[in-house]
Design a protein around this motif. Structure first.
Motif, PDB file in Angstrom:
ATOM      1  N   GLU A 253       5.026   4.064   1.794  1.00  0.00           N
ATOM      2  CA  GLU A 253       4.402   3.119   2.651  1.00  0.00           C
ATOM      3  C   GLU A 253       3.967   1.654   2.007  1.00  0.00           C
ATOM      4  O   GLU A 253       3.552   1.606   0.695  1.00  0.00           O
ATOM      5  CB  GLU A 253       2.916   3.562   3.227  1.00  0.00           C
ATOM      6  CG  GLU A 253       2.526   2.649   4.164  1.00  0.00           C
ATOM      7  CD  GLU A 253       1.244   3.155   4.657  1.00  0.00           C
ATOM      8  OE1 GLU A 253       0.498   2.209   5.213  1.00  0.00           O
ATOM      9  OE2 GLU A 253       0.817   4.347   4.626  1.00  0.00           O
ATOM     10  N   GLY A 254       4.716   0.790   2.377  1.00  0.00           N
ATOM     11  CA  GLY A 254       4.798  -0.589   1.588  1.00  0.00           C
ATOM     12  C   GLY A 254       5.290  -0.634   0.558  1.00  0.00           C
ATOM     13  O   GLY A 254       6.654  -0.264   0.301  1.00  0.00           O
TER      14      GLY A 254
ATOM     15  N   ASP B  44       5.526   1.176  -6.650  1.00  0.00           N
ATOM     16  CA  ASP B  44       7.103   1.103  -6.877  1.00  0.00           C
ATOM     17  C   ASP B  44       7.704  -0.229  -7.116  1.00  0.00           C
ATOM     18  O   ASP B  44       7.665  -0.834  -6.483  1.00  0.00           O
ATOM     19  CB  ASP B  44       7.666   2.002  -5.514  1.00  0.00           C
ATOM     20  CG  ASP B  44       9.297   1.899  -5.669  1.00  0.00           C
ATOM     21  OD1 ASP B  44       9.921   1.942  -6.763  1.00  0.00           O
ATOM     22  OD2 ASP B  44      10.015   2.173  -4.494  1.00  0.00           O
ATOM     23  N   PHE B  45       8.074  -0.204  -8.473  1.00  0.00           N
ATOM     24  CA  PHE B  45       8.946  -1.446  -8.747  1.00  0.00           C
ATOM     25  C   PHE B  45      10.424  -1.339  -9.194  1.00  0.00           C
ATOM     26  O   PHE B  45      10.839  -1.905  -9.756  1.00  0.00           O
ATOM     27  CB  PHE B  45       8.078  -2.115 -10.239  1.00  0.00           C
ATOM     28  CG  PHE B  45       6.873  -2.853 -10.164  1.00  0.00           C
ATOM     29  CD1 PHE B  45       6.096  -2.851  -8.801  1.00  0.00           C
ATOM     30  CD2 PHE B  45       6.698  -3.828 -11.049  1.00  0.00           C
ATOM     31  CE1 PHE B  45       5.043  -3.804  -8.558  1.00  0.00           C
ATOM     32  CE2 PHE B  45       5.499  -4.715 -10.869  1.00  0.00           C
ATOM     33  CZ  PHE B  45       4.967  -4.569  -9.710  1.00  0.00           C
TER      34      PHE B  45
ATOM     35  N   ALA C 267      10.215  -2.980   2.349  1.00  0.00           N
ATOM     36  CA  ALA C 267       8.880  -2.116   2.230  1.00  0.00           C
ATOM     37  C   ALA C 267       9.266  -0.706   2.657  1.00  0.00           C
ATOM     38  O   ALA C 267      10.138  -0.601   3.518  1.00  0.00           O
ATOM     39  CB  ALA C 267       7.765  -2.657   3.212  1.00  0.00           C
ATOM     40  N   HIS C 268       8.353   0.348   2.037  1.00  0.00           N
ATOM     41  CA  HIS C 268       8.607   1.650   2.591  1.00  0.00           C
ATOM     42  C   HIS C 268       8.169   1.813   3.997  1.00  0.00           C
ATOM     43  O   HIS C 268       7.143   1.313   4.068  1.00  0.00           O
ATOM     44  CB  HIS C 268       8.069   2.448   1.592  1.00  0.00           C
ATOM     45  CG  HIS C 268       8.798   2.570   0.254  1.00  0.00           C
ATOM     46  ND1 HIS C 268       9.831   3.539  -0.004  1.00  0.00           N
ATOM     47  CD2 HIS C 268       8.500   2.111  -0.864  1.00  0.00           C
ATOM     48  CE1 HIS C 268      10.187   3.437  -1.169  1.00  0.00           C
ATOM     49  NE2 HIS C 268       9.554   2.319  -1.934  1.00  0.00           N
TER      50      HIS C 268
ATOM     51  N   GLU D  88       9.122  -1.757  11.871  1.00  0.00           N
ATOM     52  CA  GLU D  88      10.150  -2.492  12.471  1.00  0.00           C
ATOM     53  C   GLU D  88      11.422  -1.775  12.405  1.00  0.00           C
ATOM     54  O   GLU D  88      12.175  -1.717  13.337  1.00  0.00           O
ATOM     55  CB  GLU D  88      10.422  -4.051  12.254  1.00  0.00           C
ATOM     56  CG  GLU D  88       9.248  -4.887  12.806  1.00  0.00           C
ATOM     57  CD  GLU D  88       8.162  -4.802  11.725  1.00  0.00           C
ATOM     58  OE1 GLU D  88       7.120  -5.753  11.856  1.00  0.00           O
ATOM     59  OE2 GLU D  88       8.062  -4.159  10.777  1.00  0.00           O
ATOM     60  N   VAL D  89      11.925  -1.199  10.959  1.00  0.00           N
ATOM     61  CA  VAL D  89      13.179  -0.730  10.642  1.00  0.00           C
ATOM     62  C   VAL D  89      12.881   0.685  11.309  1.00  0.00           C
ATOM     63  O   VAL D  89      14.005   1.300  12.040  1.00  0.00           O
ATOM     64  CB  VAL D  89      13.463  -0.486   9.085  1.00  0.00           C
ATOM     65  CG1 VAL D  89      14.318   0.050   8.897  1.00  0.00           C
ATOM     66  CG2 VAL D  89      13.609  -2.109   8.811  1.00  0.00           C
ATOM     67  N   THR D  90      12.030   1.564  11.169  1.00  0.00           N
ATOM     68  CA  THR D  90      11.907   2.729  11.590  1.00  0.00           C
ATOM     69  C   THR D  90      11.676   2.823  13.195  1.00  0.00           C
ATOM     70  O   THR D  90      12.507   3.719  13.804  1.00  0.00           O
ATOM     71  CB  THR D  90      10.439   3.466  10.899  1.00  0.00           C
ATOM     72  OG1 THR D  90       9.313   2.823  11.548  1.00  0.00           O
ATOM     73  CG2 THR D  90      10.573   3.641   9.668  1.00  0.00           C
TER      74      THR D  90
END
Length: 441
Positions: free
Chosen positions: A43-44, A57-58, A68-69, A73-75
């Protein structure tokens, strides 16, 4: 790292999963960490493993989770498209594919652009090589030393990083050019203008000894090679030499595209004084984890093939829906600007840390594409063991990063989602500082 939940016994431990992995998958399929982890959700800018550990997460699945995870909007776009139709192949008209192609063609900067979608950056570069060699009627390719372009037979054949090139066999004849690495090699001690002049002279000399190549393929910033880059303007100077001889310029934007460098939307724009590339390849970030790659070329080049072709999975509706939603979010929220601002702060913070650590040779990069090169203290010798130890220590501290580099894998690669906040950048820098100090530095 923090633990938010206990692992599910129904799925077994990561150790058991790794044993199954080793029993059924190739030995050369690399995984990170002495004790590999299974990521189960995100998430994020955060992800969780099967043990319930939370990480900042880098690395974004190798620069792929661009925004973002679990971006809503994508899901949502993927879910809605899946409820209509997931796939039809390119044999039928495909509205989401046309919609995304129109947007990418306009953004590419290439006049009269045509777009062909693939499922990966490897396949995109493969297609670019097919186009260039067919258009020019030559199988000679110019590539950069220390480069990486994919894992197919042709893209391995032009990869200039021996750690990622398992065979010298290739259908192409590849000639490697100086310039992709600024701070190592025979021209490293020159100033930027002198470096560019020397690389151009070397290119001109090379071209005087061989039959005319089809194209030069180059990453504006070398990804697997450790986020190395030439001075701005090198590829513009190269393009002038190439253009005089009709040789094409292919910009491999698989890692540098979509505003990640902050200063520009495409990496080639730092070298765009003599116009855009003839061919541009892209992948990774545009799908935010969905399998999208592609090629953009001016119509004359794209349409040079004289036989039929299709793509079964390239441009399939569900990936195109994800790409459209992801690109819209990126542009509407100015994530390129965020990469420039937050990335600039992160680079300065890391350089301040590096100044106190004799084992850090250089912090380099642009935007949210940052490399930290490690050496054995007191020398200029690459330190892959130190990089591996720092990678492990960062994970223990709750930070996921990558690694890469040229002759030895001694560069820590930092490439978070472009929505990274200032607070998260500070948190990640602090974890990395502790990781570096806890190892040999």
């Amino acid at each position: 790292m923090t633990t938010d939940a206990s692992p599910s016994p129904a799925h077994g431990s990561a150790k058991h999963l790794y044993q199954r992995h080793q029993a059924v998958l190739p030995d050369w399929l690399a995984v990170y960490y002495a004790d590999p982890i299974e990521l189960t959700h995100g998430e994020g800018r955060h992800v969780w493993d099967a043990e319930g550990n939370k990480y900042l997460d880098f690395f974004g699945g190798i620069l792929t989770t661009m925004t973002a995870h679990a971006l809503p909007e994508v899901t949502k776009a993927v879910s809605e498209q899946a409820g209509r139709i997931i796939h039809s192949s390119t044999l039928y008209l495909n509205r989401p594919m046309v919609d995304l192609a129109e947007r990418i063609a306009k953004l590419s900067g290439i006049p009269d652009a045509r777009v062909f979608f693939t499922t990966s950056g490897t396949e995109a570069n493969d297609t670019a090589l097919l186009l260039a060699t067919a258009y020019r009627r030559s199988n000679q390719i110019l590539a950069m030393r220390n480069s990486y372009h994919g894992r197919s037979f042709t893209s391995v054949g032009i990869t200039g990083n021996k750690g990622w090139s398992p065979t010298s066999l290739s259908p192409l004849q590849t000639l490697y050019v100086h310039g992709g690495v600024r701070t190592r090699g025979p021209y490293a001690d020159l100033d930027d203008a002198g470096f560019i002049a020397a690389c151009v002279a070397d290119l001109e000399d090379l071209l005087g000894h061989v039959r005319p190549p089809a194209a030069l393929i180059a990453e504006p910033i070398q990804g697997v090679g450790g986020f190395t880059a030439p001075p701005d303007g090198l590829y513009a100077a190269f393009r002038e030499v190439l253009h005089e001889r009709g040789i094409l310029w292919i910009a491999d934007e698989v890692q540098t595209g979509w505003g990640r460098t902050g200063d520009n939307f495409w990496g080639w724009q730092a070298h765009g004084q003599n116009g855009p590339p003839d061919i541009l390849t892209f992948a990774k970030g545009i799908g935010n984890g969905m399998s999208i790659g592609g090629v953009v070329a001016r119509a004359e080049v794209m349409n040079c093939l004289d036989s039929n072709s299709i793509s079964t999975f390239g441009g399939t509706q569900i990936t195109m829906a994800a790409g459209l939603a992801n690109l819209t979010y990126l542009l509407e929220h100015d994530l390129q600007g965020n990469a420039r601002r937050v990335g600039g702060l992160l680079i300065e913070r890391l350089r301040a840390i590096a100044a106190q650590l004799p084992g850090v040779r250089e912090v380099r990069g642009r935007g949210l594409m940052i490399g930290v090169e490690l050496v054995k203290p007191g020398t200029d010798q690459a330190d892959p063991d130190g990089a591996a130890a720092a990678l492990e220590a960062a994970r223990e501290g709750g930070l996921l990063i990558g690694k890469g580099g040229g002759h030895n894998t001694s560069v820590l690669r930092i490439a978070p989602p472009l929505s990274l906040t200032v607070a998260e950048a500070e948190e990640g820098a602090a974890i990395l500082e502790r990781a570096l100090r806890s190892t040999q530095f």
